[in-house]
Motif scaffolding. Sequence first.
Motif, PDB file in Angstrom:
ATOM      1  N   MET A   1       0.850  -1.201   0.000  1.00 40.50           N
ATOM      2  CA  MET A   1       0.000   0.000   0.000  1.00 40.50           C
ATOM      3  C   MET A   1       0.878   1.241   0.000  1.00 40.50           C
ATOM      4  O   MET A   1       2.053   1.146   0.304  1.00 40.50           O
ATOM      5  CB  MET A   1      -0.765  -0.033   1.296  1.00 40.50           C
ATOM      6  CG  MET A   1      -2.204   0.146   1.419  1.00 40.50           C
ATOM      7  SD  MET A   1      -3.570  -0.124   0.379  1.00 40.50           S
ATOM      8  CE  MET A   1      -3.264  -1.192  -0.934  1.00 40.50           C
ATOM      9  N   CYS A   2       0.296   2.399  -0.301  1.00 42.22           N
ATOM     10  CA  CYS A   2       1.092   3.634  -0.396  1.00 42.22           C
ATOM     11  C   CYS A   2       1.902   3.864   0.874  1.00 42.22           C
ATOM     12  O   CYS A   2       1.501   3.453   1.959  1.00 42.22           O
ATOM     13  CB  CYS A   2       0.181   4.829  -0.571  1.00 42.22           C
ATOM     14  SG  CYS A   2      -0.948   4.694  -1.952  1.00 42.22           S
ATOM     15  N   GLY A   3       3.040   4.528   0.708  1.00 41.38           N
ATOM     16  CA  GLY A   3       3.889   4.828   1.859  1.00 41.38           C
ATOM     17  C   GLY A   3       4.230   6.304   1.908  1.00 41.38           C
ATOM     18  O   GLY A   3       4.355   6.967   0.871  1.00 41.38           O
ATOM     19  N   ILE A   4       4.348   6.808   3.121  1.00 37.81           N
ATOM     20  CA  ILE A   4       4.648   8.229   3.329  1.00 37.81           C
ATOM     21  C   ILE A   4       5.937   8.366   4.122  1.00 37.81           C
ATOM     22  O   ILE A   4       6.146   7.636   5.095  1.00 37.81           O
ATOM     23  CB  ILE A   4       3.484   8.894   4.115  1.00 37.81           C
ATOM     24  CG1 ILE A   4       2.307   9.146   3.180  1.00 37.81           C
ATOM     25  CG2 ILE A   4       3.933  10.184   4.814  1.00 37.81           C
ATOM     26  CD1 ILE A   4       1.101   9.759   3.847  1.00 37.81           C
ATOM     27  N   VAL A   5       6.790   9.310   3.708  1.00 37.28           N
ATOM     28  CA  VAL A   5       7.950   9.680   4.510  1.00 37.28           C
ATOM     29  C   VAL A   5       8.057  11.206   4.477  1.00 37.28           C
ATOM     30  O   VAL A   5       7.783  11.835   3.445  1.00 37.28           O
ATOM     31  CB  VAL A   5       9.286   9.113   3.953  1.00 37.28           C
ATOM     32  CG1 VAL A   5      10.402   9.289   4.966  1.00 37.28           C
ATOM     33  CG2 VAL A   5       9.177   7.659   3.582  1.00 37.28           C
ATOM     34  N   GLY A   6       8.449  11.798   5.590  1.00 42.26           N
ATOM     35  CA  GLY A   6       8.665  13.246   5.614  1.00 42.26           C
ATOM     36  C   GLY A   6       9.838  13.559   6.520  1.00 42.26           C
ATOM     37  O   GLY A   6      10.167  12.783   7.429  1.00 42.26           O
ATOM     38  N   TYR A   7      10.478  14.690   6.249  1.00 36.11           N
ATOM     39  CA  TYR A   7      11.604  15.092   7.120  1.00 36.11           C
ATOM     40  C   TYR A   7      11.664  16.610   7.203  1.00 36.11           C
ATOM     41  O   TYR A   7      11.472  17.311   6.207  1.00 36.11           O
ATOM     42  CB  TYR A   7      12.928  14.576   6.559  1.00 36.11           C
ATOM     43  CG  TYR A   7      14.119  15.052   7.391  1.00 36.11           C
ATOM     44  CD1 TYR A   7      14.420  14.442   8.610  1.00 36.11           C
ATOM     45  CD2 TYR A   7      14.899  16.139   6.985  1.00 36.11           C
ATOM     46  CE1 TYR A   7      15.471  14.891   9.393  1.00 36.11           C
ATOM     47  CE2 TYR A   7      15.963  16.595   7.767  1.00 36.11           C
ATOM     48  CZ  TYR A   7      16.243  15.969   8.973  1.00 36.11           C
ATOM     49  OH  TYR A   7      17.270  16.409   9.761  1.00 36.11           O
ATOM     50  N   ILE A   8      11.987  17.091   8.400  1.00 38.02           N
ATOM     51  CA  ILE A   8      12.308  18.507   8.589  1.00 38.02           C
ATOM     52  C   ILE A   8      13.357  18.575   9.695  1.00 38.02           C
ATOM     53  O   ILE A   8      13.183  17.992  10.762  1.00 38.02           O
ATOM     54  CB  ILE A   8      11.030  19.345   8.884  1.00 38.02           C
ATOM     55  CG1 ILE A   8      11.397  20.819   9.079  1.00 38.02           C
ATOM     56  CG2 ILE A   8      10.265  18.848  10.087  1.00 38.02           C
ATOM     57  CD1 ILE A   8      10.186  21.743   8.952  1.00 38.02           C
ATOM     58  N   GLY A   9      14.465  19.246   9.412  1.00 35.56           N
ATOM     59  CA  GLY A   9      15.526  19.312  10.431  1.00 35.56           C
ATOM     60  C   GLY A   9      16.734  20.062   9.919  1.00 35.56           C
ATOM     61  O   GLY A   9      16.591  20.952   9.071  1.00 35.56           O
ATOM     62  N   ASN A  10      17.907  19.657  10.411  1.00 32.16           N
ATOM     63  CA  ASN A  10      19.100  20.395  10.007  1.00 32.16           C
ATOM     64  C   ASN A  10      19.930  19.655   8.958  1.00 32.16           C
ATOM     65  O   ASN A  10      20.959  20.127   8.524  1.00 32.16           O
ATOM     66  CB  ASN A  10      19.959  20.724  11.239  1.00 32.16           C
ATOM     67  CG  ASN A  10      19.969  19.547  12.204  1.00 32.16           C
ATOM     68  OD1 ASN A  10      19.839  18.402  11.758  1.00 32.16           O
ATOM     69  ND2 ASN A  10      20.106  19.807  13.501  1.00 32.16           N
ATOM     70  N   LYS A  11      19.465  18.464   8.575  1.00 36.53           N
ATOM     71  CA  LYS A  11      20.199  17.707   7.548  1.00 36.53           C
ATOM     72  C   LYS A  11      19.521  17.876   6.184  1.00 36.53           C
ATOM     73  O   LYS A  11      18.379  18.328   6.113  1.00 36.53           O
ATOM     74  CB  LYS A  11      20.210  16.218   7.915  1.00 36.53           C
ATOM     75  CG  LYS A  11      20.792  15.933   9.282  1.00 36.53           C
ATOM     76  CD  LYS A  11      21.012  14.437   9.450  1.00 36.53           C
ATOM     77  CE  LYS A  11      21.412  14.110  10.873  1.00 36.53           C
ATOM     78  NZ  LYS A  11      20.243  13.858  11.750  1.00 36.53           N
ATOM     79  N   GLU A  12      20.221  17.436   5.140  1.00 34.60           N
ATOM     80  CA  GLU A  12      19.584  17.411   3.822  1.00 34.60           C
ATOM     81  C   GLU A  12      18.470  16.356   3.854  1.00 34.60           C
ATOM     82  O   GLU A  12      18.687  15.216   4.298  1.00 34.60           O
ATOM     83  CB  GLU A  12      20.612  17.052   2.749  1.00 34.60           C
ATOM     84  CG  GLU A  12      21.504  18.210   2.342  1.00 34.60           C
ATOM     85  CD  GLU A  12      20.714  19.376   1.749  1.00 34.60           C
ATOM     86  OE1 GLU A  12      20.048  19.182   0.717  1.00 34.60           O
ATOM     87  OE2 GLU A  12      20.747  20.491   2.337  1.00 34.60           O
ATOM     88  N   ALA A  13      17.305  16.727   3.385  1.00 30.27           N
ATOM     89  CA  ALA A  13      16.156  15.818   3.501  1.00 30.27           C
ATOM     90  C   ALA A  13      16.225  14.645   2.512  1.00 30.27           C
ATOM     91  O   ALA A  13      15.818  13.528   2.831  1.00 30.27           O
ATOM     92  CB  ALA A  13      14.858  16.593   3.278  1.00 30.27           C
ATOM     93  N   TYR A  14      16.729  14.907   1.302  1.00 34.43           N
ATOM     94  CA  TYR A  14      16.619  13.922   0.213  1.00 34.43           C
ATOM     95  C   TYR A  14      17.135  12.519   0.588  1.00 34.43           C
ATOM     96  O   TYR A  14      16.407  11.531   0.431  1.00 34.43           O
ATOM     97  CB  TYR A  14      17.301  14.460  -1.054  1.00 34.43           C
ATOM     98  CG  TYR A  14      17.212  13.515  -2.225  1.00 34.43           C
ATOM     99  CD1 TYR A  14      16.058  13.440  -3.005  1.00 34.43           C
ATOM    100  CD2 TYR A  14      18.282  12.680  -2.548  1.00 34.43           C
ATOM    101  CE1 TYR A  14      15.979  12.560  -4.076  1.00 34.43           C
ATOM    102  CE2 TYR A  14      18.204  11.800  -3.623  1.00 34.43           C
ATOM    103  CZ  TYR A  14      17.047  11.735  -4.375  1.00 34.43           C
ATOM    104  OH  TYR A  14      16.965  10.854  -5.424  1.00 34.43           O
ATOM    105  N   PRO A  15      18.392  12.404   1.083  1.00 34.10           N
ATOM    106  CA  PRO A  15      18.873  11.039   1.388  1.00 34.10           C
ATOM    107  C   PRO A  15      18.017  10.332   2.440  1.00 34.10           C
ATOM    108  O   PRO A  15      17.800   9.116   2.349  1.00 34.10           O
ATOM    109  CB  PRO A  15      20.292  11.258   1.933  1.00 34.10           C
ATOM    110  CG  PRO A  15      20.648  12.666   1.610  1.00 34.10           C
ATOM    111  CD  PRO A  15      19.388  13.429   1.387  1.00 34.10           C
ATOM    112  N   ILE A  16      17.527  11.093   3.406  1.00 35.40           N
ATOM    113  CA  ILE A  16      16.695  10.491   4.462  1.00 35.40           C
ATOM    114  C   ILE A  16      15.358  10.015   3.858  1.00 35.40           C
ATOM    115  O   ILE A  16      14.862   8.927   4.162  1.00 35.40           O
ATOM    116  CB  ILE A  16      16.457  11.506   5.603  1.00 35.40           C
ATOM    117  CG1 ILE A  16      17.801  11.807   6.279  1.00 35.40           C
ATOM    118  CG2 ILE A  16      15.417  11.008   6.605  1.00 35.40           C
ATOM    119  CD1 ILE A  16      17.780  12.945   7.260  1.00 35.40           C
TER     120      ILE A  16
END
Length: 614
Positions: A1-16
């Motif tokens: 089923m669909c999956g969600i990921v999100g990031y906000i912080g002091n690192k680059e978001a893309y690799p996470i």
Amino acid sequence: MCGIVGYIGNKEAYPILIKGLHRLEYRGYDSAGVALVNAEGNINVYKTKGKVDDLESFTKDKDISGTVGIAHTRWATHGEPNDVNAHPHYSQSKSLAIIHNGIIENYAIIKKDLIKRGFEFQSDTDTEVLVQLIEYIKTTNKVDLQRAVQLALTQVIGAYAIAVVEKGNTNQIVAARKASPLVIGVGDGEFFLASDATPIVEYTKKVIYLNDQEVAVITRNEEIHIKTISDVETTPVVKEIEMSLNELERGGFPHFMLKEIYEQPRRIAEAMRGRINVDRNRVSLAGIIDNKEKFINAKRIIIVACGTSWHAGLIGEYLIEEFCRIPVEVEYASEFRYRNPIIHKDDIVIAISQSGETADTLAAIELAKKSGAFVYGICNVVGSSIPRNTDSGTYTHVGPEIGVASTKAFTAQVTVLALMTLTIARLKKTIEDDLYKRLIHELAEIPEKMEKTLATNAKIKQIAPIFTYAKNFIYLGRGYNYPVALEGALKLKEISYIHAEGYPAAEMKHGPIALIDAEMPVVFIAPHKGIYEKTLSNIQEVKARKGRVFSIITQGDREVRKLSDFCISIPETEECFVPLLASIPLQLLAYHIAIAKECNVDQPRNLAKSVTVE
Ligand code: G6P
């Protein structure tokens, strides 16, 4: 089923985000995408049909900078799997981007209205309708993003877990859920967002599970703020998760499915730990003991579940009726919820679910609760929606199951049903003391016998390639092994794409026998127990029509062995526990046939691990 990921912080978001999407791959998906808010506040959306690896190739020469981002794996519902329908979706002015799990049921009406107001749509998805609605409300009502999301969601019918980012806002993600799970990970100066805890555990153990109809504002270096869609402030509750990253890795096995098959002896022992006493003569499940009057007085038990969990439920029916003498009905949750069933206040409804998030099972629970029945859950994922929505329950505690085809979760569900049966039978005094003790003793031996059963792997691996020619399979069993036949057939079709049917062995004469010829493999679950003689006759009937018999027999059995083309023996056990052993060779058979056919066993086509839409 669909999956969600999100990031906000002091690192680059893309690799996470990419790593998180890889961790969610087990859920099954057909396209992937990411939205990043760069330092200038621009939103860059990249998405593509196919795998997360394809997304990575696609973004090679693109601007992937930004410390805020959201990402998604899509499993198509509205609109075919292609680049345009993949998430994230921009709003008309491209000032918002959204990712969404779930289904907006009234999207067509909303879309029609927005088209009248001049909105144009790029995709066929219900999700794009939602982001356009949020933008429309935001600009016409001149409100901030959280308020716009709240107002938009009051107009929406359906299920959703969403995350939205906004152009010019490099500090915020707005997220909301209803009937589709969403977890916020709280790190040190950073936040994570995901549809389940899998992508989060390697960064933090602190999580907030959003509740239905809550909208969270996740702001860099601030506390999380949550309001309901009707604007009531709620206090976020931070919980600790137990899962370790190690549990998510393959541990030296080529596939998660094989790892999970091999984990069964240890996991089943863990599922029984603390529930069977050290002397192996007493079982107690807190969930039952705490509600003993309800179980003693129950007039009927209704088990609701889907897929493999439903098969476990059927074994539960045989167990509970035999030893507790309570009538049991086993229902597909999807049928139960829509057929206006009769539910009494003194009924107990047992919901079985590995993920704890299956939409139909959740809806069946709601219905049962409304009718005043006591609802008991058997789940694997701690803190998931089903345990949070049931009156009481038992966790199977077998750790995360990543392979889409359920294996260890199934045997654990059967184990918990056996523990429940013994606990209730004792309370109701429907079981003789000697039998009670003998069964407990035998149940406690099962992990060791599972270990012995796993030793059949080499033989099954050798036999499996012979069957890659097959277009159809029939699985037959009687009594406790009828559900095992259903589950064996399901495993095979799920991962090898060979059509397979499970049947009660005696029913063969009422139809399937017409299909039997020299090409047809017939799998018999034929332990030396119960109505063995009858099964023997069924095997003879198949042989008379030249069918190819693959049988699961009890060690030492000669008669079935003589009649069979291929034989796998399992250790002797009590009849009611045979499913715990017999299902292992069937899991291995499906696995090795699928491998021989070069199929993707961990992520079979079109399937999802957790079906959060109906
Ligand atoms: C999906 C999975 C199956 C699972 C079923 C019910 O179809 O692919 O493996 O049995 O959902 O899921 P649940 O999490 O409720 O046990």
